[in-house]
Design an enzyme around this catalytic site. Structure first.
Site, PDB file in Angstrom:
ATOM      1  NE  ARG A   1     -13.643 -30.196  12.075  1.00  0.00           N
ATOM      2  CZ  ARG A   1     -13.584 -29.868  13.364  1.00  0.00           C
ATOM      3  NH1 ARG A   1     -12.558 -29.163  13.833  1.00  0.00           N
ATOM      4  NH2 ARG A   1     -14.526 -30.271  14.198  1.00  0.00           N
TER       5      ARG A   1
ATOM      6  CB  SER B   1     -19.431 -31.772  11.744  1.00  0.00           C
ATOM      7  OG  SER B   1     -19.445 -31.644  13.131  1.00  0.00           O
TER       8      SER B   1
ATOM      9  CD  GLU C   1     -15.643 -31.809   8.967  1.00  0.00           C
ATOM     10  OE1 GLU C   1     -14.819 -32.711   8.737  1.00  0.00           O
ATOM     11  OE2 GLU C   1     -16.381 -31.778   9.963  1.00  0.00           O
TER      12      GLU C   1
HETATM   13  N1  EPU Z   1     -26.664 -26.156  17.885  1.00  0.00           N
HETATM   14  C1  EPU Z   1     -28.012 -26.024  17.687  1.00  0.00           C
HETATM   15  N2  EPU Z   1     -28.667 -27.061  17.092  1.00  0.00           N
HETATM   16  C2  EPU Z   1     -28.047 -28.191  16.714  1.00  0.00           C
HETATM   17  C3  EPU Z   1     -26.664 -28.319  16.896  1.00  0.00           C
HETATM   18  C4  EPU Z   1     -25.975 -27.271  17.506  1.00  0.00           C
HETATM   19  O1  EPU Z   1     -28.609 -25.025  18.044  1.00  0.00           O
HETATM   20  O2  EPU Z   1     -28.732 -29.075  16.197  1.00  0.00           O
HETATM   21  C5  EPU Z   1     -25.950 -25.077  18.575  1.00  0.00           C
HETATM   22  C6  EPU Z   1     -25.543 -25.533  19.976  1.00  0.00           C
HETATM   23  O3  EPU Z   1     -26.544 -25.300  20.907  1.00  0.00           O
HETATM   24  C7  EPU Z   1     -24.339 -24.672  20.246  1.00  0.00           C
HETATM   25  C8  EPU Z   1     -23.712 -24.510  18.867  1.00  0.00           C
HETATM   26  O4  EPU Z   1     -24.733 -24.798  17.927  1.00  0.00           O
HETATM   27  O5  EPU Z   1     -24.714 -23.412  20.726  1.00  0.00           O
HETATM   28  C9  EPU Z   1     -22.510 -25.393  18.647  1.00  0.00           C
HETATM   29  O6  EPU Z   1     -22.872 -26.752  18.804  1.00  0.00           O
HETATM   30  P1  EPU Z   1     -21.836 -27.861  19.322  1.00  0.00           P
HETATM   31  O7  EPU Z   1     -21.180 -27.367  20.555  1.00  0.00           O
HETATM   32  O8  EPU Z   1     -22.546 -29.163  19.376  1.00  0.00           O
HETATM   33  O9  EPU Z   1     -20.681 -27.887  18.271  1.00  0.00           O
HETATM   34  P2  EPU Z   1     -20.650 -27.712  16.691  1.00  0.00           P
HETATM   35  O10 EPU Z   1     -20.124 -26.354  16.394  1.00  0.00           O
HETATM   36  O11 EPU Z   1     -21.969 -28.064  16.107  1.00  0.00           O
HETATM   37  C10 EPU Z   1     -18.193 -28.494  16.437  1.00  0.00           C
HETATM   38  C11 EPU Z   1     -17.417 -29.488  15.640  1.00  0.00           C
HETATM   39  C12 EPU Z   1     -17.588 -30.883  16.215  1.00  0.00           C
HETATM   40  C13 EPU Z   1     -17.104 -30.879  17.647  1.00  0.00           C
HETATM   41  C14 EPU Z   1     -17.922 -29.848  18.431  1.00  0.00           C
HETATM   42  C15 EPU Z   1     -17.460 -29.678  19.861  1.00  0.00           C
HETATM   43  C16 EPU Z   1     -17.332 -28.594  13.382  1.00  0.00           C
HETATM   44  C17 EPU Z   1     -17.812 -28.704  11.981  1.00  0.00           C
HETATM   45  N3  EPU Z   1     -17.855 -29.462  14.253  1.00  0.00           N
HETATM   46  O12 EPU Z   1     -19.574 -28.809  16.282  1.00  0.00           O
HETATM   47  O13 EPU Z   1     -16.751 -31.754  15.461  1.00  0.00           O
HETATM   48  O14 EPU Z   1     -17.254 -32.161  18.243  1.00  0.00           O
HETATM   49  O15 EPU Z   1     -17.786 -28.549  17.794  1.00  0.00           O
HETATM   50  O16 EPU Z   1     -16.259 -29.002  19.905  1.00  0.00           O
HETATM   51  O17 EPU Z   1     -16.507 -27.728  13.680  1.00  0.00           O
HETATM   52  C18 EPU Z   1     -16.717 -33.185  13.566  1.00  0.00           C
HETATM   53  O18 EPU Z   1     -15.900 -32.408  13.070  1.00  0.00           O
HETATM   54  O19 EPU Z   1     -17.098 -34.214  12.962  1.00  0.00           O
HETATM   55  C19 EPU Z   1     -17.271 -32.882  14.875  1.00  0.00           C
HETATM   56  C20 EPU Z   1     -18.223 -33.642  15.431  1.00  0.00           C
END
Ligand code: EPU
Length: 339
Positions: A164, A238, A334
């Site tokens: 990012r 995010s 972010e």
């Molecule tokens: N999780 C929780 N609770 C929540 C949300 C997530 O426990 O409320 C846990 C999930 O179970 C999982 C981990 O956190 O084990 C990661 O969650 P997720 O796969 O949904 O991805 P993220 O790390 O929360 C990132 C990006 C997203 C992107 C997703 C999928 C960032 C800041 N965000 O989210 O990007 O869609 O991975 O690759 O890196 C964005 O940048 O706007 C965005 C949506």
């Protein structure tokens, strides 16, 4: 002819849907209009905000300066053996570009399906999702240098992409306006199923040899299930970055919270899931005034209707404080905060 409007509401130009006015507003439909705009020295001195889809910003106040909305369109494609070069105007909608490529079997963007925002914003924060980042397909971009009125091409290395991050967010912040982006795709798909939920959903659908269309559909399905649609519930994806900490910092946290979600992030570094940290602090699905976190993804802050930028910002500060108190980890926003 370039027109500059005064006192323009930005409500429809930010996906959070917060109310804020811009003192001046210019829509750029062609790169030459940037040259024309900055020929007038007054705009060199004025505070500026460049927007595309407005999907990664939170407006705290009225903007007492010039908002420049980039609406430069056009997609060109050139095939050389198995390589496909795509050049898209910065004002193209990112997902339209993804669909343009997926329907033609140009592989590389399928995991980035349905990300909101414009093509021109994609290099600024090196957008990424489901195991792929823009830098994996990026060739170069063309940008307008505000101080000189010249156009410059940035190679992938010039952009200094990170998680990012890019040079446009750091050392060159505010100095350039991206007018087009060139990507290098392929006619030979390299299907990326590293993100477990994609494989799971393909299995649910009984698909064994997925095409890029299958991957695109599955990614879109996962996004729709997890993330709020900005056209109905204001949000900017995010709100925080996933924090990257050192292995030394991680040790004691892991001891106290053995189930903590974490990923390797290069030698000696660990990336934590901000959504998990926020959920553990009890914020998931919480509604506070007109704002809150999304019920299916605590990393996304939402406008339940009528929220002000200030309200969302102060809610985000409460989240930062409580994650720090519980885990000793500092969350970074972010979303681009405009105050
Ligand atoms: N999780 C929780 N609770 C929540 C949300 C997530 O426990 O409320 C846990 C999930 O179970 C999982 C981990 O956190 O084990 C990661 O969650 P997720 O796969 O949904 O991805 P993220 O790390 O929360 C990132 C990006 C997203 C992107 C997703 C999928 C960032 C800041 N965000 O989210 O990007 O869609 O991975 O690759 O890196 C964005 O940048 O706007 C965005 C949506």
């Amino acid at each position: 002819m370039l027109q500059i409007q005064q006192n323009v509401s930005l409500k429809n130009f930010n996906t959070f849907g917060v109310e804020a006015n811009a003192s001046f507003f210019a829509e750029i439909n062609h790169e030459d209009e940037l040259v024309e705009l900055f020929m007038d020295p007054q705009w060199q001195q004025t505070e500026r905000l460049v927007i595309g889809g407005g999907s990664n910003l939170l407006l705290i106040n009225d903007f007492e300066g010039l908002v420049i909305r980039i609406n430069i369109r056009g997609i060109e494609h050139r095939i050389n053996h198995n390589e496909v070069f795509i050049e898209a105007g910065a004002g193209e909608v990112w997902n339209d570009l993804v669909n343009f490529c997926v329907t033609r079997n140009y592989a590389g963007l399928e995991n980035l399906s349905l990300i909101p925002g414009s093509v021109g914003a994609s290099p600024i924060q090196n957008i990424g999702a489901y195991g792929v980042e823009l830098k994996d397909v990026f060739h170069s971009c063309k940008a307008f240098e505000i101080s000189t009125g010249q156009f410059k091409t940035f190679s992938k290395d010039d952009c200094k992409f990170g998680y990012r991050e890019s040079v446009f967010k750091s050392e060159l912040k505010g100095q350039y306006i991206i007018v087009s982006v060139k990507l290098e795709l392929s006619l030979i798909p390299d299907i990326n199923l590293r993100y477990g939920a994609i494989e799971q959903e393909l299995a649910n659908r009984g698909i064994t040899g997925p095409t890029i269309k299958d991957v695109s559909q599955v990614v879109s399905h996962i996004r729709v299930a997890k993330l709020p649609d900005p056209s109905t519930i204001g949000n900017a994806g995010s709100f925080f970055k996933n924090p990257v900490i050192t292995a030394d910092e991680f040790g004691p946290i892991k001891e106290k919270f053995p189930e903590i979600v974490n990923y390797p992030a290069g030698e000696g570094f660990i990336k934590l899931a901000a959504g998990w940290l926020i959920e553990q602090c009890g914020w998931k699905g919480k509604i506070v005034g007109n704002t809150g976190t999304w019920k299916n993804q605590a990393l996304v802050l939402v406008n339940h209707g009528g929220a002000t930028g200030e309200e969302v910002y102060s809610f985000s500060s409460q989240i930062i404080d409580s994650v720090y108190t519980k885990f000793g980890v500092i969350l970074q926003r972010e979303v681009n905060i405009i105050s």
